[in-house]
Every structure is written in C-alpha cells, then in structure tokens.
Scaffold this motif. Sequence first.
Motif, PDB file in Angstrom:
ATOM      1  N   THR A   1      -3.630 -16.989  48.105  1.00 17.38           N
ATOM      2  CA  THR A   1      -2.242 -17.055  47.972  1.00 17.38           C
ATOM      3  C   THR A   1      -1.895 -15.790  48.375  1.00 17.38           C
ATOM      4  OG1 THR A   1      -2.092 -16.605  45.956  1.00 17.38           O
ATOM      5  CG2 THR A   1      -2.083 -18.875  46.313  1.00 17.38           C
ATOM      6  N   VAL A   2      -0.335 -15.771  48.875  1.00 15.51           N
ATOM      7  CA  VAL A   2       0.019 -14.405  49.520  1.00 15.51           C
ATOM      8  C   VAL A   2       1.249 -14.204  49.011  1.00 15.51           C
ATOM      9  CG1 VAL A   2       0.873 -14.893  51.576  1.00 15.51           C
ATOM     10  CG2 VAL A   2       0.081 -12.872  51.244  1.00 15.51           C
ATOM     11  N   ALA A   3       1.620 -13.079  48.280  1.00 12.28           N
ATOM     12  CA  ALA A   3       2.868 -12.820  47.926  1.00 12.28           C
ATOM     13  C   ALA A   3       3.362 -11.401  48.760  1.00 12.28           C
ATOM     14  CB  ALA A   3       2.879 -12.298  46.656  1.00 12.28           C
ATOM     15  N   LEU A   4       4.749 -11.168  48.708  1.00 16.82           N
ATOM     16  CA  LEU A   4       5.248 -10.108  49.589  1.00 16.82           C
ATOM     17  C   LEU A   4       4.592  -8.786  49.382  1.00 16.82           C
ATOM     18  CD1 LEU A   4       7.296  -8.833  51.481  1.00 16.82           C
ATOM     19  CD2 LEU A   4       8.975  -8.682  49.774  1.00 16.82           C
ATOM     20  N   ALA A   5       4.258  -8.655  48.100  1.00 19.65           N
ATOM     21  CA  ALA A   5       3.422  -7.229  47.622  1.00 19.65           C
ATOM     22  C   ALA A   5       2.064  -7.337  48.363  1.00 19.65           C
ATOM     23  CB  ALA A   5       3.439  -7.203  46.208  1.00 19.65           C
ATOM     24  N   ASP A   6       1.498  -8.260  48.596  1.00 17.32           N
ATOM     25  CA  ASP A   6       0.127  -8.370  49.047  1.00 17.32           C
ATOM     26  C   ASP A   6       0.195  -7.855  50.571  1.00 17.32           C
ATOM     27  OD1 ASP A   6      -1.272  -9.443  47.081  1.00 17.32           O
ATOM     28  OD2 ASP A   6      -0.391 -11.502  47.502  1.00 17.32           O
ATOM     29  N   ILE A   7       1.332  -8.358  51.214  1.00 21.92           N
ATOM     30  CA  ILE A   7       1.500  -7.917  52.679  1.00 21.92           C
ATOM     31  C   ILE A   7       1.853  -6.665  52.821  1.00 21.92           C
ATOM     32  CG2 ILE A   7       2.940  -8.462  54.723  1.00 21.92           C
ATOM     33  CD1 ILE A   7       3.302 -11.424  53.736  1.00 21.92           C
ATOM     34  N   LEU A   8       2.894  -5.886  51.943  1.00 18.12           N
ATOM     35  CA  LEU A   8       3.227  -4.670  52.346  1.00 18.12           C
ATOM     36  C   LEU A   8       2.181  -3.722  51.816  1.00 18.12           C
ATOM     37  CD1 LEU A   8       6.791  -5.026  50.556  1.00 18.12           C
ATOM     38  CD2 LEU A   8       5.994  -4.861  52.921  1.00 18.12           C
ATOM     39  N   LYS A   9       1.129  -4.177  50.975  1.00 18.55           N
ATOM     40  CA  LYS A   9      -0.059  -3.439  50.527  1.00 18.55           C
ATOM     41  C   LYS A   9      -0.978  -3.420  51.727  1.00 18.55           C
ATOM     42  CE  LYS A   9      -4.160  -3.040  47.645  1.00 18.55           C
ATOM     43  NZ  LYS A   9      -4.827  -3.584  46.638  1.00 18.55           N
ATOM     44  N   GLU A  10      -1.072  -4.503  52.509  1.00 16.32           N
ATOM     45  CA  GLU A  10      -1.973  -4.615  53.544  1.00 16.32           C
ATOM     46  C   GLU A  10      -1.391  -3.685  54.857  1.00 16.32           C
ATOM     47  OE1 GLU A  10      -5.089  -5.723  54.264  1.00 16.32           O
ATOM     48  OE2 GLU A  10      -4.982  -6.322  51.975  1.00 16.32           O
TER      49      GLU A  10
END
Length: 454
Positions: A391-400
């Motif tokens: 699953t993906v959350a906004l925090a995951d995308i910003l970290k990537e």
Amino acid sequence: MRRILYILLAVTGLTACEKKLDLSPTQSISQENALLTEGDVKVTLIGAYGGLQAEALYGGDIQVMNELIGNSENIRFTGTFAGLADIHALEITTQNSFARDTWQGAYNTINRVNNVLSALDKVTTSADERNRIEGEALFIRGSLYFELVKLFAKTWGDGDNATNPGVPLILTRTEGVTPESYAPRSSVAQVYEQIKADLTRAESLLPASNGIYAASGAAAAMLSRVALMQGDYTAARDAANRVIESGEYELTGSFGDLWFTMIDNAGANPSEYVFSMTVTQQDGSNSMNTYFGASTGQAGTGGRGDCKILPAHIDKYEANDARGDYFQALGANFFTKKHLDLKGNVLVVRLAEMYLTRAEANLRLGTSVGATPLADVNIIRDRSNLPGLGTVALADILKERNLELAFEGQGLSDAKRTRSAWSGTAWNSKFLILPIPQREMDVNDKLVQNEAYL
C-alpha cells in the motif's frame, strides 16, 4: 549550430574565495546589429541557449544554490567560496556573488530570448521552423522566471500571492538601458501566470523530439513542476502524464546508468533525461560537478569536493537500496556519485520525477490517471532493487521523491511546497529566500528588498 551552442557567452572567472564581477554584460542589442534575417534569429536563439548553459544558470549554480541553502542536515560545505558558504549557513548578504550572477545571467538570457521573439516574422522558411524557434525561446524564458521566483520571492501560498513581490517581468527586448528600462517587481501571482503562459505555448509549439534542445516534453515537465509548486495537482498530474505517455523517454535499467554521461556514455544523455545542458571535452562546464564532485582516481572524475554528504542522509536509505549505495567514500568523507563526472551533462529534469509527481498528484486527488500511485512508486523502487510496497501513503511518495532526487536541486522546493521544515528551518523562513542583489537595488529605485535584508 551545435558547435555554437557550446560557446559560453557569459564567462565567469574565479578568485580564491569569490567570483569576478562581469563588467561588460550583454544587456541590449544595438539598432546596427538588429535581427534582420532568419539566420540572425537562429544565432540569437543559440546565444540564449549559451546563456542558459552558463554556470550561473542551468550550468549548475541554480541547482547548487537550491541544494545548499541552509541544508545542514544533509551536506557539510567545506569550500572557500564565501558566497556559497554564506548561502549554506544562511548568512547571506545583498552582496552575495552567486545570487548576483544568477539574477544578472537570467535577465541577460531573457533579453536574448525577447530579441528572438521580437523578430519571429523574419523566420520564413516554414511554419514548423518558426514554431520551433518560438517554442524554444518561450521554454527558456518561462523556465528562468520559474527559477527566479523560487529563489528570490516568497513561496506560492506564503501569504497573498497577489501582493507578495515576485521578480520584474521583462517581456520585450531592451534596446538600450535607460531609467525607463527598469521595472518594479511583479507580484508572485503575475509571475506564475506568465510562466504558465510561456510554457503552455512552448509545449504546443515544440516538436516531440528536438535533439539536445528543448522539446515539448521538456515544457510539459516544467509545467508539471510549476503546477506542483502551486498545489494544482490536476495540472501537475496531467503534465507529468503527458511526458510519460509521450514515449520519448524511458527509465534506465539501473540507477547507476543515469550518470557518468561522458565517462561511460561518450557525452550522450541516458534515455531518461527530459532536458539537460550538454557539456563536451571542449566546451561547457558543470558546477554541480565543481562543488559536489571529487577526484576518485578514476579517469574523468574531478571536482573541488566542497559538498560532503553527511552520514545522516545516507542512513535514510533502506538496506539494498541502489541509491543508498551510490556514494563514494574518500577518506572519512562521502560524496554523491551523481556529480563525479568532470564533463558530465548538467541534468535539469528526468523521467523518474514525472512518475513520482504523477503518483503524488493521483494520490492527493484519489485518481489513477496513467497508473495507480502504488504502481508508479513501485516502478521507481524496483529500479533501485527494493521490494514493492503493498500500500502507499503520501509520506511514502514524498520519501521516495526525497531519496530519488537527492542532490539534483529539488529538495528545497519540495520542502517549501509541502510546508516541511528544511534542516530545522521553517519552510517559510525569510532566510530561505535570496536577496535582490545590491547592484540591482542601487540602479533601480523601483525594486523593494526582501524582508531578511532590509
């Protein structure tokens, strides 16, 4: 034509700790040297690319300053250039030579562009040729105004965009510098509207493929950045999707394939580069290499080694992340391998950013245009030898995004637009904005200075 592009028209010398002042900037075009033929217009456009390629602009200083401004969490700066040391320590003055040269270089280049745009009627060989020339000129102007407003003005949404001072908008050629030539700072809102108008028209006019010059994908990619900065996630998503779906660009097979364009690729760009500044063995320079690079003993590497990457940054990567391994240890110091190539091309924007922009915008909007946010993020993770997320959350995308684009000049903009602290400094701190150069304030009484420098 290609040979002419590599001639830098704004050469800047170096002293031990500061840059020399360019005493004879190209500010205008005389009536005697007016653009009279199609050939004149084309040469002037090449001159605009030459200005864009200069160290003070997309030759690397714009990216360097965006990385260094207050970035004590990720970088230890040990260089002797006082201007950059002050930028890193947030002890910037109105005399800062790097801020001055970027401002001056941008407006000189914009004037070259305005000269091109004033003489489009001289381009008569074909409508396609005229469209290409106009599109390239507008791309350069729109991109430079975007960089200027990010560096020298408050971030979009930090107060009233309609009244916050942006930068002067000069949209016609300057034939001679007089008191009437000087303009006040347009509002942040007005500058963004002009940027979008320039880049939107540029995208509509440019061909899909254009060699080393700006193509329609470059304009779309820049529009995506602009929209993301404004929080217009629909426009950011759609522009990023146009770049991805164009088929003109392709992610490289491995993260390491993105770099060492001269050492490993004979100066050619990887398939992922959407826009960059070309450097050859004879011409051009890469100030990202100058300050972030270092000699490793491998032929073709070099640099001053001024920007050491702190272990705190390297610790942010997961185990087995190829990006986390992409650092060079030299003694007790670490350097990013992205900029070790002494003659590497200067990257401006690449395709992976578009995937991450599309993922973020789709997630915020609850849409799946082009692909789901999870699919886009996992494409980037897979390329870095990481397992896919479930699953993906906004925090995951910003970290990537933070790890993928580290030390490419995008970190400060991302911190400001997401309202995140930048190395412990508030995103809207007045000290994260460069001063209007003192030499500009001295000659133009219509300008107002930024708050930190009053």
